[in-house]
Structures are given as C-alpha cells and as structure tokens.
Write a protein that holds these residues in place. Structure first.
Motif, PDB file in Angstrom:
ATOM      1  N   SER A   1       3.211  11.121  -5.861  1.00 55.69           N
ATOM      2  CA  SER A   1       4.211  10.549  -4.966  1.00 55.69           C
ATOM      3  C   SER A   1       4.281   9.036  -5.111  1.00 55.69           C
ATOM      4  O   SER A   1       5.364   8.448  -5.062  1.00 55.69           O
ATOM      5  CB  SER A   1       3.886  10.915  -3.513  1.00 55.69           C
ATOM      6  OG  SER A   1       4.756  10.237  -2.630  1.00 55.69           O
ATOM      7  N   ASN A   2       3.134   8.386  -5.299  1.00 51.67           N
ATOM      8  CA  ASN A   2       3.127   6.929  -5.493  1.00 51.67           C
ATOM      9  C   ASN A   2       3.996   6.541  -6.681  1.00 51.67           C
ATOM     10  O   ASN A   2       4.803   5.600  -6.614  1.00 51.67           O
ATOM     11  CB  ASN A   2       1.701   6.431  -5.746  1.00 51.67           C
ATOM     12  CG  ASN A   2       0.773   6.568  -4.560  1.00 51.67           C
ATOM     13  OD1 ASN A   2      -0.436   6.410  -4.699  1.00 51.67           O
ATOM     14  ND2 ASN A   2       1.308   6.875  -3.394  1.00 51.67           N
ATOM     15  N   TYR A   3       3.841   7.264  -7.788  1.00 49.78           N
ATOM     16  CA  TYR A   3       4.642   6.976  -8.984  1.00 49.78           C
ATOM     17  C   TYR A   3       6.140   7.173  -8.702  1.00 49.78           C
ATOM     18  O   TYR A   3       6.970   6.365  -9.144  1.00 49.78           O
ATOM     19  CB  TYR A   3       4.227   7.884 -10.139  1.00 49.78           C
ATOM     20  CG  TYR A   3       2.963   7.484 -10.856  1.00 49.78           C
ATOM     21  CD1 TYR A   3       2.840   6.236 -11.455  1.00 49.78           C
ATOM     22  CD2 TYR A   3       1.898   8.378 -10.975  1.00 49.78           C
ATOM     23  CE1 TYR A   3       1.677   5.884 -12.135  1.00 49.78           C
ATOM     24  CE2 TYR A   3       0.744   8.039 -11.664  1.00 49.78           C
ATOM     25  CZ  TYR A   3       0.632   6.785 -12.237  1.00 49.78           C
ATOM     26  OH  TYR A   3      -0.511   6.430 -12.920  1.00 49.78           O
ATOM     27  N   ILE A   4       6.481   8.237  -7.993  1.00 53.01           N
ATOM     28  CA  ILE A   4       7.890   8.496  -7.676  1.00 53.01           C
ATOM     29  C   ILE A   4       8.453   7.383  -6.806  1.00 53.01           C
ATOM     30  O   ILE A   4       9.559   6.878  -7.040  1.00 53.01           O
ATOM     31  CB  ILE A   4       8.040   9.864  -6.981  1.00 53.01           C
ATOM     32  CG1 ILE A   4       7.724  11.001  -7.962  1.00 53.01           C
ATOM     33  CG2 ILE A   4       9.458  10.039  -6.428  1.00 53.01           C
ATOM     34  CD1 ILE A   4       7.633  12.370  -7.318  1.00 53.01           C
ATOM     35  N   GLN A   5       7.697   6.979  -5.788  1.00 56.25           N
ATOM     36  CA  GLN A   5       8.146   5.906  -4.902  1.00 56.25           C
ATOM     37  C   GLN A   5       8.409   4.622  -5.685  1.00 56.25           C
ATOM     38  O   GLN A   5       9.412   3.929  -5.467  1.00 56.25           O
ATOM     39  CB  GLN A   5       7.086   5.642  -3.833  1.00 56.25           C
ATOM     40  CG  GLN A   5       6.903   6.763  -2.823  1.00 56.25           C
ATOM     41  CD  GLN A   5       5.758   6.486  -1.869  1.00 56.25           C
ATOM     42  OE1 GLN A   5       5.674   5.411  -1.283  1.00 56.25           O
ATOM     43  NE2 GLN A   5       4.858   7.457  -1.716  1.00 56.25           N
TER      44      GLN A   5
ATOM     45  N   TYR B   1       0.842  -1.200   0.000  1.00 57.29           N
ATOM     46  CA  TYR B   1       0.000   0.000   0.000  1.00 57.29           C
ATOM     47  C   TYR B   1       0.873   1.245   0.000  1.00 57.29           C
ATOM     48  O   TYR B   1       1.643   1.469   0.935  1.00 57.29           O
ATOM     49  CB  TYR B   1      -0.907  -0.022   1.229  1.00 57.29           C
ATOM     50  CG  TYR B   1      -2.014   1.003   1.188  1.00 57.29           C
ATOM     51  CD1 TYR B   1      -3.287   0.644   0.760  1.00 57.29           C
ATOM     52  CD2 TYR B   1      -1.791   2.317   1.575  1.00 57.29           C
ATOM     53  CE1 TYR B   1      -4.314   1.582   0.712  1.00 57.29           C
ATOM     54  CE2 TYR B   1      -2.806   3.257   1.529  1.00 57.29           C
ATOM     55  CZ  TYR B   1      -4.063   2.886   1.102  1.00 57.29           C
ATOM     56  OH  TYR B   1      -5.065   3.814   1.056  1.00 57.29           O
ATOM     57  N   PHE B   2       0.754   2.031  -1.042  1.00 50.39           N
ATOM     58  CA  PHE B   2       1.554   3.252  -1.182  1.00 50.39           C
ATOM     59  C   PHE B   2       0.778   4.436  -0.625  1.00 50.39           C
ATOM     60  O   PHE B   2      -0.336   4.730  -1.069  1.00 50.39           O
ATOM     61  CB  PHE B   2       1.924   3.490  -2.645  1.00 50.39           C
ATOM     62  CG  PHE B   2       2.753   2.388  -3.231  1.00 50.39           C
ATOM     63  CD1 PHE B   2       4.130   2.381  -3.084  1.00 50.39           C
ATOM     64  CD2 PHE B   2       2.152   1.336  -3.902  1.00 50.39           C
ATOM     65  CE1 PHE B   2       4.897   1.351  -3.609  1.00 50.39           C
ATOM     66  CE2 PHE B   2       2.906   0.298  -4.430  1.00 50.39           C
ATOM     67  CZ  PHE B   2       4.290   0.310  -4.282  1.00 50.39           C
ATOM     68  N   GLU B   3       1.376   5.107   0.334  1.00 46.03           N
ATOM     69  CA  GLU B   3       0.737   6.267   0.948  1.00 46.03           C
ATOM     70  C   GLU B   3       1.047   7.540   0.151  1.00 46.03           C
ATOM     71  O   GLU B   3       2.021   7.601  -0.590  1.00 46.03           O
ATOM     72  CB  GLU B   3       1.217   6.434   2.391  1.00 46.03           C
ATOM     73  CG  GLU B   3       0.923   5.241   3.289  1.00 46.03           C
ATOM     74  CD  GLU B   3      -0.540   5.116   3.685  1.00 46.03           C
ATOM     75  OE1 GLU B   3      -1.360   5.969   3.265  1.00 46.03           O
ATOM     76  OE2 GLU B   3      -0.875   4.167   4.423  1.00 46.03           O
ATOM     77  N   GLY B   4       0.205   8.567   0.368  1.00 39.83           N
ATOM     78  CA  GLY B   4       0.426   9.845  -0.290  1.00 39.83           C
ATOM     79  C   GLY B   4      -0.345   9.979  -1.586  1.00 39.83           C
ATOM     80  O   GLY B   4      -1.054   9.053  -2.019  1.00 39.83           O
ATOM     81  N   PRO B   5      -0.247  11.128  -2.244  1.00 41.89           N
ATOM     82  CA  PRO B   5      -0.956  11.360  -3.509  1.00 41.89           C
ATOM     83  C   PRO B   5      -0.395  10.527  -4.648  1.00 41.89           C
ATOM     84  O   PRO B   5       0.707   9.973  -4.549  1.00 41.89           O
ATOM     85  CB  PRO B   5      -0.748  12.855  -3.759  1.00 41.89           C
ATOM     86  CG  PRO B   5       0.500  13.190  -3.021  1.00 41.89           C
ATOM     87  CD  PRO B   5       0.538  12.306  -1.817  1.00 41.89           C
TER      88      PRO B   5
END
Length: 420
Positions: A392-396, A385-389
């Motif tokens: 940001s998910n794409y960057i992570q 589960y990726f947190e944030g907008p």
C-alpha cells in the motif's frame, strides 16, 4: 486561505498547500490506508504548531512495532490536539449516492470554522482509466470504466461551493481519451458552472523534483476573478538522483534497516528541497526479497547501464532467464533508476507489484527501491509517515502528486488569492 481536497490519495498535493499556510477543510479519499496516512500527517502539522514534533518522531520510531502498538500511540498523539480542531478525513467513495453525506460534512466543517467562502478545491480523480498504458492493455480501451466520469463528481463540488479557483491533476492521457471527446466534455462542463479553465502538461522535474514525471494540471478560476494560468519558472540545478539516495543505509535484498540513523551527512539538495532535516529519522527503509533469477537480471541491467548507458531489453536476457512468452512488446520490464542522471524515470503505482522497473543503481546492493527511496524520488520528506503494509505504501507514493510540485502551485495561488 483554505482548501478542500478531493480524491486526496496520500496527500502529496495537499502537502504543498499546507506548506504554504493553506487551511484544510476536509480530505476525501476512498483508500483506507491512504486515509490513515492523511490522519498521521494531519497529526504532524498540529503537533508542529505547538512545538511538539518530538512526540511525532517518537511515533515514527515505532515503525517496526506491531500495528496495535502504533495505533495506540497514534491515539495518544491525537489526545494532545483539542477536540474539533483537526479537519475531517473522510474515508468514503465519492459517488452520486454519497454526495449528500459529503456535502453535509463539509457544510458542518465550514460552519464550525466560520468560513463563508471556499478559496480552493484541489485533487484529481484516479487516473488509471485515462492512462495510455491502461487503455492499451484493456481490450475495450477502458470505455466501460466508470472512473472515466469521476470528473463530473469533482465538478459537482465546484458547482455547490463555488471556490475562487481549483486545481485538477491527472495523467496526460486524459487529453486524448476517446479521441479527445472526454476532455472536451470536461472543459464544457467546467465552463458551464461558471469557470474559466486552462490545461497544461507540466513536468515535475521543472519544480525541483528529481523525476521525469509529466502531468496535466487543469486550473480553473471563477469568471468574476482576474486570474490566469500559473507562470512558474523551471528550476535549474546540477543535482543528480544519487544526491537523493547516498545518505540512506545500504541494504541487500530482503533486509530491513532498524536503527533509524542515516549513514551520510545532510547534503544541500536534501536540505534545500525539504527532504530531510538534521533531526529526522529513517523509516520505511526495508528492501523487498527477490529470487535468484531476478537478482541476476538486476545485476545485468545495472552493468549494462553503468558500462553502456543503455537500458536492458527483455530480449537481451538469456532464454533460461525469461518467464514470459511475449518478446515483441513491453520489453522494458526491467529498468534501473539512473542514479547518475538528473532525473529518475516516472514512479507509478506499478512499483507495488514487483520492483523490476525500479532497480537500485548501486550494483552492490542489488535490489529494487525501498519505500523511503521511492518517496524521496517523489519529493516526500523523510518525516512523511506512510501507514499500512509495504504494498500500500508503494501505491500511495506512485499515485501521488510530488509535494514540491504542489507547493510551487500553492505558492502562486497564495499570492493571487491575497488580492481577493
């Protein structure tokens, strides 16, 4: 066996070591949202130990709720975990100024856990300063970028804690930065603090990841240990990228999927490579909106790939569709993820910008890849589960080490370390 995770990102490399039973001492990461993702993943592992995964799935199904609702739910999840059990996730920049604070936190954690020796340090400093594209686009070739020397801070942790071994991951450009001088200095620095090291360029596709992704993996081991570089047999398979995508519900540009249910059955690749379990749910499957011009280009790009197996060039576009004056370089601005091939091209953080380089192969959907699709190409499981907008998910995801790659390395180290 334990590990310290530096420049953690969203935890792709860490995930591989967790799967092999390594215990985390701490994660250190500058990005706020990546730290929140790491915390959520940490919660998952502790709930899993106590057979409480159903509570985690309930949290996943709050994906479309407001942030305040999700935050409260996550705090409730943490209440199921005894105080002091979870490792610290330290949202601090690693710098000369913060080292005393970080060392104290790590020392306190080691004392609390009763650990006298650190087994491993893993991680990789931000790679933008070493990337070939980044250097080409910067008029000074990134010579003034302070991130060039973050490896020295990484080595400060090695010098203090003297782990049995370490894994340092980065882009291939680190080998050639400043005509190879930076890498020569890095090697000399690591050897000076008591480590044998070896660097190899490895490709994620050889680890079962359906992505052509080359990375330099530097392995170091203390000079008193009889180690060598991991020997990992390349994975051979006939899977294609569409095997990763087929069970996710179809979406048009600008639409979201809110039902959490898959549209296809669990296939062999998804199960074998730990991407999806039978009881998982679909999250992060929302398609970006695109303007009419871009949708026309996407369709043209997919048609060219399907009919000719060729990539579209910017100069192939009708003049009325072009918005850039530069028609001599960076002509691959629009790129289809090849669903009918064994490997996708490399997922990088630029996917956060516009999606033009990651067009979905299904012409009927006519859009760029969703966060969940990009995560799968990076071999993140669906329960990650990726947190944030969304940006940001794409960057992570783009900055991460594929978990499958991390797990193969961890598996090799597990066998080695069991003898010490």
């Amino acid at each position: 066996m334990n590990f310290l995770d530096l420049f953690s990102g969203a935890g792709g490399l860490s995930e591989g070591f967790l799967r092999q039973g390594f215990n985390p001492i701490a994660h250190i990461e500058l990005d706020k949202y990546a730290c929140e993702t790491l915390l959520t993943r940490t919660i998952y592992y502790y709930l899993k130990k106590d057979n409480l995964e159903h509570l985690y799935r309930e949290y996943q199904m709050l994906y479309h709720e407001k942030d305040i609702v999700k935050k409260q739910a996550r705090e409730e999840l943490i209440s199921n975990i005894p105080i002091g059990i979870m490792e610290p996730i330290i949202n601090v920049e690693i710098s000369d100024k913060t080292l005393p604070f970080l060392f104290k936190n790590i020392d306190d954690r080691l004392n609390y856990m009763g650990i006298g020796e650190l087994d491993m340090i893993i991680g990789g400093p931000p790679c933008q300063a070493y990337s070939l594209i980044g250097r080409a686009r910067d008029k000074d070739g990134k010579t003034g970028d302070p991130r060039n020397y973050l490896y020295k801070l990484y080595v400060r942790f090695i010098k203090k804690y003297k782990p049995k071994a370490f894994v340092f991951e980065n882009v291939p450009g680190i080998l050639t930065a400043f005509n190879g001088e930076l890498f020569r200095n890095l090697k000399a620095y690591m050897k000076r603090v008591g480590y044998n090291i070896e660097a190899q360029t490895l490709n994620a596709k050889d680890f079962g990841v359906l992505q052509n992704r080359k990375r330099v993996i530097i392995i170091g081991w203390r000079k008193d240990l009889n180690f060598d570089y991991p020997k990992i047999e390349p994975v051979q398979s006939n899977y294609i990228v569409n095997d990763l995508l087929y069970d996710l519900p179809n979406l048009g540009a600008g639409t979201s999927y809110k039902k959490f249910i898959y549209s296809g059955e669990l296939n062999r690749y998804l199960e074998e490579y730990k991407i999806r379990k039978s009881y998982d749910v679909v999250t992060h499957h929302n398609a970006r909106p695109h303007n009419t011009r871009d949708l026309k280009i996407y369709k043209l790009a997919v048609e060219k790939w399907n009919n000719e197996k060729k990539r579209i060039k910017y100069t192939d576009l009708p003049e009325g569709w072009r918005t850039h004056k530069n028609i001599t370089s960076f002509l691959d601005r629009f790129k289809v993820v090849a669903g009918d091939e064994k490997y996708s091209h490399t997922i990088v953080s630029h996917i956060s910008k516009d999606g033009h380089h990651y067009i979905h192969p299904d012409i009927k959907q006519n859009r760029s890849m969703t966060v969940r699709e990009a995560a799968r190409i990076q071999s993140f499981p669906d329960n990650y589960y990726f947190e944030g907008p969304r940006t940001s998910n794409y960057i992570q995801i783009g900055n991460a080490v594929p978990p499958l790659m991390g797990e193969k390395l961890a598996e090799w180290f597990k066998v080695k370390l069991e003898n010490y």
